[in-house]
Design an enzyme around this catalytic site. Structure first.
Site, PDB file in Angstrom:
ATOM      1  N   ASP A  13      18.084 -31.785  38.715  1.00 32.21           N
ATOM      2  CA  ASP A  13      18.823 -32.822  39.402  1.00 32.21           C
ATOM      3  C   ASP A  13      20.299 -32.681  39.021  1.00 32.21           C
ATOM      4  OD1 ASP A  13      19.202 -35.121  40.963  1.00 32.21           O
ATOM      5  OD2 ASP A  13      19.062 -36.419  39.209  1.00 32.21           O
ATOM      6  N   ASP A  15      23.150 -35.580  39.468  1.00 28.10           N
ATOM      7  CA  ASP A  15      23.677 -36.801  38.839  1.00 28.10           C
ATOM      8  C   ASP A  15      22.765 -37.252  37.701  1.00 28.10           C
ATOM      9  OD1 ASP A  15      26.023 -37.444  40.516  1.00 28.10           O
ATOM     10  OD2 ASP A  15      24.535 -37.611  42.105  1.00 28.10           O
ATOM     11  N   ASP A 209      16.619 -37.128  35.464  1.00 32.68           N
ATOM     12  CA  ASP A 209      16.902 -38.302  34.619  1.00 32.68           C
ATOM     13  C   ASP A 209      16.139 -39.534  35.077  1.00 32.68           C
ATOM     14  OD1 ASP A 209      18.540 -38.559  36.989  1.00 32.68           O
ATOM     15  OD2 ASP A 209      19.606 -40.168  35.954  1.00 32.68           O
TER      16      ASP A 209
END
Length: 259
Positions: A13, A15, A209
């Site tokens: 990922d 961000d 995250d």
């Protein structure tokens, strides 16, 4: 976990893993450099459909992160690929930005508000009441409802912003029609990313995250999953979910030596 095969491909990922509020996360630059030096397949994934891969590559370069545009996979690309496979040469009414419209054009789609096959909702910072009203009427008239991703909010330097999932809920409330979400946590996005990278799920890992998008979609696609704690998930949040990542690490920096 001991019987898992060595990781030969990496999906990550963007961000919360590589960057946070426009700033590189410590270790991200070194992780990406080592990945490229290794020659192992990798892709940077994002549910954000606003930007084209070229745009994102340039934005990351401005932060000192080297990611070629062909190593970036967005929910807009996944959506365009999905629609091309479902109804080649179709038509769509699109609410979104250049990342989505460009992907659909490249997939051979015609963008129109005249009896389209699909209404496609993506991310934008300028949702207009007129465009939403048009989308609602087209869906009521029979257009199929597709959404790039289900994220209800997104980050900004000023705080959270309403995102695609929130706007989709408004359209659903007005039409009674639920959209089909293509981006994470739909494992379809992961499988298409694996195919694009030329990778195999049994030797691939997904770094993210968020438990509810990154980890669950990686898990359902058959990959190892690594949760980093530099984004939206705190250590105590992990136990609230009925599934677990393969590993939890503090940040992307903890993975540099594993490439």
């Amino acid at each position: 976990m001991a019987d898992r095969k060595p990781i030969e491909s990496w999906l990550t990922d963007m961000d919360g893993v590589l960057i946070h509020e426009g700033t590189p996360i410590p270790g991200a630059k070194e992780f990406l450099r080592k990945l490229q030096e290794s020659g192992k397949p990798f892709l940077v994934l994002t549910n954000n459909s606003i930007y084209t891969p070229r745009d994102l590559s340039a934005r990351l370069a401005g932060m000192g992160l080297d990611v070629p545009e062909d190593r970036i996979w967005t929910s807009a690309l996944a959506t365009a690929n999905f629609l091309k496979s479902q109804r080649p040469g179709g038509t769509a009414y699109v609410i979104g930005e250049a990342g989505l419209t460009t992907a659909l054009y490249q997939a051979g789609y015609v963008l129109t508000d005249k009896d389209p096959d699909y209404v496609v909702l993506g991310e934008t910072r300028t949702y207009s009441f007129e465009a939403l009203t048009k989308a609602i009427r087209l869906i009521n008239d029979g257009a199929r409802f597709i959404c790039t991703n289900p994220d209800e909010t997104g980050p900004s330097t000023e705080g959270v912003l309403p995102a695609t999932g929130s706007v989709a809920a408004l359209i659903t409330k007005a039409t009674g029609v639920e959209p089909y979400f293509v981006g994470k946590p739909n494992p379809l996005m992961m499988r298409e990313a694996l195919n694009t990278a030329g990778a195999h799920s049994e030797t691939a890992a997904m770094i993210g995250d968020r438990m509810d998008t990154d980890v669950v979609s990686g898990l359902e696609a058959g990959m190892q999953t690594v949760l980093v704690l530099t984004g939206l998930t705190a250590p105590e949040d992990v136990e609230r979910f009925p599934y677990r990542p393969t590993r939890v690490v503090k940040s992307i920096a903890d993975l540099i030596d594993e490439i």
